[in-house]
Scaffold this motif. Structure first.
Motif, mmCIF file in Angstrom:
data_model
loop_
_atom_site.group_PDB
_atom_site.id
_atom_site.type_symbol
_atom_site.label_atom_id
_atom_site.label_comp_id
_atom_site.label_asym_id
_atom_site.label_seq_id
_atom_site.Cartn_x
_atom_site.Cartn_y
_atom_site.Cartn_z
ATOM 1 N N ILE A 55 -4.729 0.122 -1.288
ATOM 2 C CA ILE A 55 -4.072 -1.153 -1.027
ATOM 3 C C ILE A 55 -2.582 -0.911 -0.795
ATOM 4 C CG2 ILE A 55 -5.732 -2.588 -2.258
ATOM 5 C CD1 ILE A 55 -3.940 -2.520 -4.692
ATOM 6 N N TYR A 56 -1.945 -1.853 -0.102
ATOM 7 C CA TYR A 56 -0.526 -1.697 0.203
ATOM 8 C C TYR A 56 0.166 -3.056 0.197
ATOM 9 C CZ TYR A 56 -1.714 -3.360 4.891
ATOM 10 O OH TYR A 56 -2.166 -4.115 5.948
ATOM 11 N N SER A 57 1.487 -3.008 0.007
ATOM 12 C CA SER A 57 2.299 -4.226 -0.002
ATOM 13 C C SER A 57 3.647 -3.926 0.632
ATOM 14 C CB SER A 57 2.495 -4.739 -1.428
ATOM 15 O OG SER A 57 3.464 -5.780 -1.465
ATOM 16 N N SER A 90 -11.210 2.248 -0.734
ATOM 17 C CA SER A 90 -10.037 2.020 0.108
ATOM 18 C C SER A 90 -8.793 2.183 -0.757
ATOM 19 C CB SER A 90 -10.071 0.612 0.724
ATOM 20 O OG SER A 90 -9.987 -0.375 -0.292
ATOM 21 N N THR A 116 0.815 -9.984 -3.097
ATOM 22 C CA THR A 116 -0.015 -9.819 -1.899
ATOM 23 C C THR A 116 -0.218 -8.342 -1.602
ATOM 24 O OG1 THR A 116 0.892 -11.878 -0.996
ATOM 25 C CG2 THR A 116 -0.259 -10.423 0.534
ATOM 26 N N TRP A 117 -1.412 -7.845 -1.879
ATOM 27 C CA TRP A 117 -1.781 -6.452 -1.613
ATOM 28 C C TRP A 117 -2.999 -6.456 -0.692
ATOM 29 C CZ3 TRP A 117 0.891 -2.185 -3.579
ATOM 30 C CH2 TRP A 117 1.904 -2.492 -4.498
ATOM 31 N N SER A 118 -2.893 -5.727 0.402
ATOM 32 C CA SER A 118 -3.961 -5.711 1.399
ATOM 33 C C SER A 118 -4.706 -4.380 1.361
ATOM 34 C CB SER A 118 -3.381 -5.927 2.802
ATOM 35 O OG SER A 118 -2.642 -7.131 2.860
ATOM 36 N N PRO A 119 -6.039 -4.404 1.511
ATOM 37 C CA PRO A 119 -6.805 -3.151 1.528
ATOM 38 C C PRO A 119 -6.740 -2.473 2.890
ATOM 39 C CG PRO A 119 -8.280 -5.012 1.766
ATOM 40 C CD PRO A 119 -6.910 -5.591 1.576
ATOM 41 N N SER A 120 -6.884 -1.150 2.891
ATOM 42 C CA SER A 120 -6.886 -0.396 4.144
ATOM 43 C C SER A 120 -7.671 0.894 3.960
ATOM 44 C CB SER A 120 -5.459 -0.081 4.586
ATOM 45 O OG SER A 120 -5.467 0.704 5.769
ATOM 46 N N GLU A 123 5.775 -8.121 -6.910
ATOM 47 C CA GLU A 123 4.716 -7.325 -6.281
ATOM 48 C C GLU A 123 4.478 -6.041 -7.085
ATOM 49 O OE1 GLU A 123 2.930 -7.851 -3.265
ATOM 50 O OE2 GLU A 123 3.699 -9.896 -3.342
ATOM 51 N N ARG A 170 -3.885 -6.707 -9.710
ATOM 52 C CA ARG A 170 -2.914 -6.864 -8.630
ATOM 53 C C ARG A 170 -2.105 -8.148 -8.838
ATOM 54 N NH1 ARG A 170 -6.998 -5.786 -3.481
ATOM 55 N NH2 ARG A 170 -8.214 -4.109 -4.470
#
Length: 281
Positions: free
Chosen positions: A64-66, A62, A48-52, A72, A45
């Protein structure tokens, strides 16, 4: 032989699906999928990639999204056993808040190929995978990326990458379409309706109740001139408890009226003129 193996994979997924549906945070086991599958947990990665785990189905633990920005991207390293033509698929969870221009870059033997995906649409491949196309890939490690750099609205989702030969993909897709109803039902995936359209449908809100009105209204009366005594009687009847102020002298009266109408005290000239006029009367 290929068909039997693929059917076995789908059957195993279908048997595991009730457990997946019961656990909201459970995803599809990538080891049960055919072909070469790389989950986002094994990808590199950048940014900034966040898990969901909000939207199902997804692969692994999960996705991930950005929201996008310079640099990115997510880089999936795929080990290609031998050079040849391969079908490449990308997994994502669709939704109305997704990007319409998620960019995938595939380093093919004849140059880097770019595929733009509208992630608001439901993936057209098996499960949550979107076919990106067939590409000639060289043997060895191939780095396929999904980029959010060009994103202007919504979020770009990166979940998993799947690579297989066109023949294996055709057989996999055929078996999936034949045997997927039970699996899709267990995974709570609607095979006919795009997720974006489904999410856009909202239940009508119940009508709002009007608050009660507590103000008392006087009954309608014909237009007539009322005496001061009649007005006082009406005020006492409908307002009750509010009495008129006591009679004051001319100077106090002038001060109150000037404050009410002009918001200030009367000047000396106004006071003198009013009192002289009152005395003359």
């Amino acid at each position: 032989m290929m068909r039997k193996r693929l059917f076995g994979v789908l059957f195993a997924l279908a048997m595991a699906a009730p457990g997946l549906a019961a656990a909201q945070d459970a995803g599809i086991d990538p080891s049960r999928l055919p072909g070469i599958v790389v989950d986002d947990t094994a990808a590199k990665r950048v940014g900034t990639w966040s898990p969901s785990r909000h939207t199902r189905p997804f692969v692994g633990d999960s996705y991930i999204y950005s929201a996008g920005g310079a640099g990115e991207r997510v880089e999936f390293s795929v080990e290609i056993p031998e050079g040849g033509v391969y079908q490449v698929l990308a997994s994502y969870t669709p939704g109305t808040n997704r990007s319409v221009n998620a960019v995938y870059e595939i380093p093919a033997a004849d140059g880097v190929k770019t595929v733009v995906v509208n992630q608001q649409d439901r993936p057209r491949g098996p499960l949550c995978f979107q076919p990106l196309g067939e590409f000639t890939l060289e043997a060895g490690q191939v780095k396929i990326t999904v980029s959010a750099e060009a994103n202007k609205k919504g979020v770009v989702v990166a979940d998993a990458l799947q690579v297989m030969t066109p023949e294996a993909f055709a057989a996999y897709k055929e078996e999936f379409e034949k045997n997927s109803p039970k699996l899709l039902a267990a995974l709570k995936v609607d095979p006919n309706q795009p997720a974006a359209k489904k999410a856009a449908e909202k239940k009508p809100e119940p009508p709002q109740e009007k608050p009660p009105v507590f103000a008392r209204k006087a009954p309608a009366r014909p237009h007539e001139r009322l005496t001061s005594e009649q007005l006082d009687a009406l005020m006492e009847q409908y307002v009750g408890g509010i009495h008129s102020a006591a009679i004051v002298d001319d100077e106090a009266f002038l001060r109150r009226v000037t404050l009410d109408l002009l918001g200030r005290q009367p000047t000396m000239e106004e006071r003198a003129a009013f009192l002289e006029d009152a005395e003359a009367a």
